[in-house]
Design a protein around this motif. Sequence first.
Motif, PDB file in Angstrom:
ATOM      1  N   GLU A  34       0.830  -1.199   0.000  1.00  0.00           N
ATOM      2  CA  GLU A  34       0.000   0.000   0.000  1.00  0.00           C
ATOM      3  C   GLU A  34       0.867   1.252   0.000  1.00  0.00           C
ATOM      4  OE1 GLU A  34      -3.231   0.261   2.693  1.00  0.00           O
ATOM      5  OE2 GLU A  34      -3.841  -1.822   2.440  1.00  0.00           O
ATOM      6  N   GLU A  35       0.318   2.327  -0.542  1.00  0.00           N
ATOM      7  CA  GLU A  35       1.063   3.573  -0.676  1.00  0.00           C
ATOM      8  C   GLU A  35       1.008   4.416   0.589  1.00  0.00           C
ATOM      9  OE1 GLU A  35       0.989   7.642  -3.458  1.00  0.00           O
ATOM     10  OE2 GLU A  35      -0.394   5.971  -3.859  1.00  0.00           O
ATOM     11  N   HIS A  36      -0.150   4.409   1.269  1.00  0.00           N
ATOM     12  CA  HIS A  36      -0.359   5.307   2.390  1.00  0.00           C
ATOM     13  C   HIS A  36      -0.254   4.600   3.736  1.00  0.00           C
ATOM     14  CE1 HIS A  36      -2.554   7.430  -0.933  1.00  0.00           C
ATOM     15  NE2 HIS A  36      -1.828   8.414  -0.461  1.00  0.00           N
ATOM     16  N   PHE A  37      -0.014   5.419   4.765  1.00  0.00           N
ATOM     17  CA  PHE A  37       0.035   4.913   6.132  1.00  0.00           C
ATOM     18  C   PHE A  37      -1.365   4.969   6.745  1.00  0.00           C
ATOM     19  CE2 PHE A  37       4.425   5.597   5.355  1.00  0.00           C
ATOM     20  CZ  PHE A  37       5.140   4.848   6.280  1.00  0.00           C
ATOM     21  N   ARG A  38      -1.555   4.165   7.795  1.00  0.00           N
ATOM     22  CA  ARG A  38      -2.817   4.109   8.529  1.00  0.00           C
ATOM     23  C   ARG A  38      -2.515   3.684   9.959  1.00  0.00           C
ATOM     24  NH1 ARG A  38      -6.768   1.173   5.966  1.00  0.00           N
ATOM     25  NH2 ARG A  38      -5.799   1.543   3.948  1.00  0.00           N
ATOM     26  N   LEU A  39      -3.536   3.657  10.799  1.00  0.00           N
ATOM     27  CA  LEU A  39      -3.342   3.160  12.159  1.00  0.00           C
ATOM     28  C   LEU A  39      -3.022   1.671  12.116  1.00  0.00           C
ATOM     29  CD1 LEU A  39      -6.343   4.867  13.996  1.00  0.00           C
ATOM     30  CD2 LEU A  39      -3.931   5.541  14.093  1.00  0.00           C
ATOM     31  N   PRO A  40      -2.190   1.190  13.042  1.00  0.00           N
ATOM     32  CA  PRO A  40      -1.914  -0.253  13.071  1.00  0.00           C
ATOM     33  C   PRO A  40      -3.180  -1.041  13.388  1.00  0.00           C
ATOM     34  CG  PRO A  40      -0.950   0.855  14.980  1.00  0.00           C
ATOM     35  CD  PRO A  40      -1.450   1.919  14.067  1.00  0.00           C
ATOM     36  N   GLY A  41      -3.345  -2.139  12.702  1.00  0.00           N
ATOM     37  CA  GLY A  41      -4.533  -2.966  12.882  1.00  0.00           C
ATOM     38  C   GLY A  41      -4.641  -3.984  11.772  1.00  0.00           C
ATOM     39  N   ALA A  42      -5.780  -4.660  11.708  1.00  0.00           N
ATOM     40  CA  ALA A  42      -5.946  -5.714  10.715  1.00  0.00           C
ATOM     41  C   ALA A  42      -7.408  -6.105  10.606  1.00  0.00           C
ATOM     42  CB  ALA A  42      -5.115  -6.950  11.100  1.00  0.00           C
ATOM     43  N   VAL A  43      -7.715  -6.853   9.552  1.00  0.00           N
ATOM     44  CA  VAL A  43      -9.041  -7.437   9.402  1.00  0.00           C
ATOM     45  C   VAL A  43      -9.258  -8.456  10.517  1.00  0.00           C
ATOM     46  CG1 VAL A  43     -10.524  -8.836   7.898  1.00  0.00           C
ATOM     47  CG2 VAL A  43      -9.030  -7.094   6.898  1.00  0.00           C
ATOM     48  N   VAL A  44     -10.419  -8.418  11.125  1.00  0.00           N
ATOM     49  CA  VAL A  44     -10.741  -9.350  12.207  1.00  0.00           C
ATOM     50  C   VAL A  44     -11.272 -10.650  11.604  1.00  0.00           C
ATOM     51  CG1 VAL A  44     -12.152  -9.737  14.262  1.00  0.00           C
ATOM     52  CG2 VAL A  44     -11.298  -7.431  13.750  1.00  0.00           C
ATOM     53  N   PRO A  45     -10.610 -11.775  11.837  1.00  0.00           N
ATOM     54  CA  PRO A  45     -11.108 -13.045  11.295  1.00  0.00           C
ATOM     55  C   PRO A  45     -12.475 -13.401  11.871  1.00  0.00           C
ATOM     56  CG  PRO A  45      -8.839 -13.257  12.086  1.00  0.00           C
ATOM     57  CD  PRO A  45      -9.367 -11.943  12.595  1.00  0.00           C
ATOM     58  N   ASP A  46     -13.253 -14.146  11.103  1.00  0.00           N
ATOM     59  CA  ASP A  46     -14.554 -14.595  11.585  1.00  0.00           C
ATOM     60  C   ASP A  46     -14.395 -15.375  12.885  1.00  0.00           C
ATOM     61  OD1 ASP A  46     -15.849 -13.465   9.492  1.00  0.00           O
ATOM     62  OD2 ASP A  46     -16.114 -15.315   8.354  1.00  0.00           O
ATOM     63  N   PRO A 124      13.606  -1.140  17.072  1.00  0.00           N
ATOM     64  CA  PRO A 124      14.194  -0.614  15.835  1.00  0.00           C
ATOM     65  C   PRO A 124      14.145  -1.622  14.695  1.00  0.00           C
ATOM     66  CG  PRO A 124      15.911  -1.225  17.396  1.00  0.00           C
ATOM     67  CD  PRO A 124      14.608  -1.365  18.121  1.00  0.00           C
ATOM     68  N   GLY A 125      14.205  -1.105  13.470  1.00  0.00           N
ATOM     69  CA  GLY A 125      14.245  -1.954  12.294  1.00  0.00           C
ATOM     70  C   GLY A 125      15.672  -2.244  11.881  1.00  0.00           C
ATOM     71  N   ASP A 126      15.830  -3.030  10.804  1.00  0.00           N
ATOM     72  CA  ASP A 126      17.163  -3.399  10.340  1.00  0.00           C
ATOM     73  C   ASP A 126      17.897  -2.214   9.711  1.00  0.00           C
ATOM     74  OD1 ASP A 126      16.655  -5.989  11.151  1.00  0.00           O
ATOM     75  OD2 ASP A 126      15.839  -6.585   9.197  1.00  0.00           O
ATOM     76  N   SER A 127      17.159  -1.258   9.126  1.00  0.00           N
ATOM     77  CA  SER A 127      17.801  -0.188   8.363  1.00  0.00           C
ATOM     78  C   SER A 127      17.699   1.175   9.041  1.00  0.00           C
ATOM     79  CB  SER A 127      17.175  -0.102   6.968  1.00  0.00           C
ATOM     80  OG  SER A 127      15.787   0.124   7.066  1.00  0.00           O
ATOM     81  N   GLY A 128      17.283   1.235  10.286  1.00  0.00           N
ATOM     82  CA  GLY A 128      17.156   2.528  10.933  1.00  0.00           C
ATOM     83  C   GLY A 128      16.482   2.407  12.272  1.00  0.00           C
ATOM     84  N   PRO A 129      16.167   3.562  12.869  1.00  0.00           N
ATOM     85  CA  PRO A 129      15.555   3.547  14.206  1.00  0.00           C
ATOM     86  C   PRO A 129      14.180   2.901  14.234  1.00  0.00           C
ATOM     87  CG  PRO A 129      15.675   5.776  13.306  1.00  0.00           C
ATOM     88  CD  PRO A 129      16.430   4.907  12.377  1.00  0.00           C
ATOM     89  N   LEU A 130      13.433   2.926  13.112  1.00  0.00           N
ATOM     90  CA  LEU A 130      12.123   2.287  13.038  1.00  0.00           C
ATOM     91  C   LEU A 130      12.053   1.423  11.789  1.00  0.00           C
ATOM     92  CD1 LEU A 130       9.470   5.033  13.937  1.00  0.00           C
ATOM     93  CD2 LEU A 130      10.134   3.069  15.313  1.00  0.00           C
ATOM     94  N   PRO A 131      11.271   0.326  11.839  1.00  0.00           N
ATOM     95  CA  PRO A 131      11.040  -0.411  10.600  1.00  0.00           C
ATOM     96  C   PRO A 131      10.454   0.521   9.546  1.00  0.00           C
ATOM     97  CG  PRO A 131      10.167  -1.603  12.500  1.00  0.00           C
ATOM     98  CD  PRO A 131      10.565  -0.237  12.987  1.00  0.00           C
ATOM     99  N   PRO A 132      10.752   0.303   8.257  1.00  0.00           N
ATOM    100  CA  PRO A 132      10.308   1.250   7.225  1.00  0.00           C
ATOM    101  C   PRO A 132       8.798   1.370   7.105  1.00  0.00           C
ATOM    102  CG  PRO A 132      11.221  -0.747   6.256  1.00  0.00           C
ATOM    103  CD  PRO A 132      11.534  -0.801   7.708  1.00  0.00           C
ATOM    104  N   GLN A 133       8.069   0.371   7.577  1.00  0.00           N
ATOM    105  CA  GLN A 133       6.614   0.416   7.453  1.00  0.00           C
ATOM    106  C   GLN A 133       5.935   1.016   8.682  1.00  0.00           C
ATOM    107  OE1 GLN A 133       8.376  -2.261   8.042  1.00  0.00           O
ATOM    108  NE2 GLN A 133       7.380  -3.568   9.563  1.00  0.00           N
ATOM    109  N   VAL A 134       6.730   1.531   9.639  1.00  0.00           N
ATOM    110  CA  VAL A 134       6.189   2.105  10.873  1.00  0.00           C
ATOM    111  C   VAL A 134       6.811   3.476  11.089  1.00  0.00           C
ATOM    112  CG1 VAL A 134       5.991   1.823  13.380  1.00  0.00           C
ATOM    113  CG2 VAL A 134       5.895  -0.180  11.892  1.00  0.00           C
ATOM    114  N   ARG A 135       5.995   4.462  11.496  1.00  0.00           N
ATOM    115  CA  ARG A 135       6.551   5.780  11.793  1.00  0.00           C
ATOM    116  C   ARG A 135       5.645   6.553  12.745  1.00  0.00           C
ATOM    117  NH1 ARG A 135       8.635   7.943   7.579  1.00  0.00           N
ATOM    118  NH2 ARG A 135       8.964   9.942   8.616  1.00  0.00           N
TER     119      ARG A 135
END
Length: 200
Positions: A34-46, A124-135
């Motif tokens: 995905e291109e944009h960021f959002r709040l952390p979360g996920a689809v809730v399984p049935d 921290p992530g492998d390439s910096g202070p945070l993983p690239p998908q989290v900020r």
Amino acid sequence: MPPAFPGPLPTAILGEALLASPRGHLLLMRPPGEEHFRLPGAVVPDGARDWEATASAVRDATGLRVTLLRLVAKDFLPPGTAAATPVSQHRPRSPRQDRRPAAAAARIHLVYNAGHVPEWAVPPGDSGPLPPQVRWVSRDDLDSWCAPRIAARIRAACWAAITGTFAELNHGCPIRRNDVPGAGCPACLRTFDPETTACT
């Protein structure tokens, strides 16, 4: 003759966590692909509890073990909206649904206030202070990192968390007049129309 498919498309339930740092920055994540960021979360399984699925998704994405304090916002996205969920991306409820054509189902986003957490607490992530998908993002910068309606949902959830209220939304905008402070919509920042009880 087109094939007939029984019943309406299933509604996807998504749990999201509103996490703030002591200086007021919000923790956002960018799902893979995905291109944009959002709040952390996920689809809730049935069959799963939405708050447990949300806490688990936060732990998987950020390494944080959070306690969800209360539900602060519910956002309904009708079928066919740009951010709605393709049927193939959430758990089918019957074998017959697997044969349905790809289509956008309705979504309900449930946003839980997860309180405050120090920014240094995110591993921290492998390439910096945070993983690239989290900020960490300030509320003033939400529009730079999020799609407009996602930013609107986050602003409304913040308002509800701060004021001790509950935000009931339709695609990011409040659906009740008393969810809106003053004359402006805290979610999308548009002018509120008292005649139609909607944002113009």
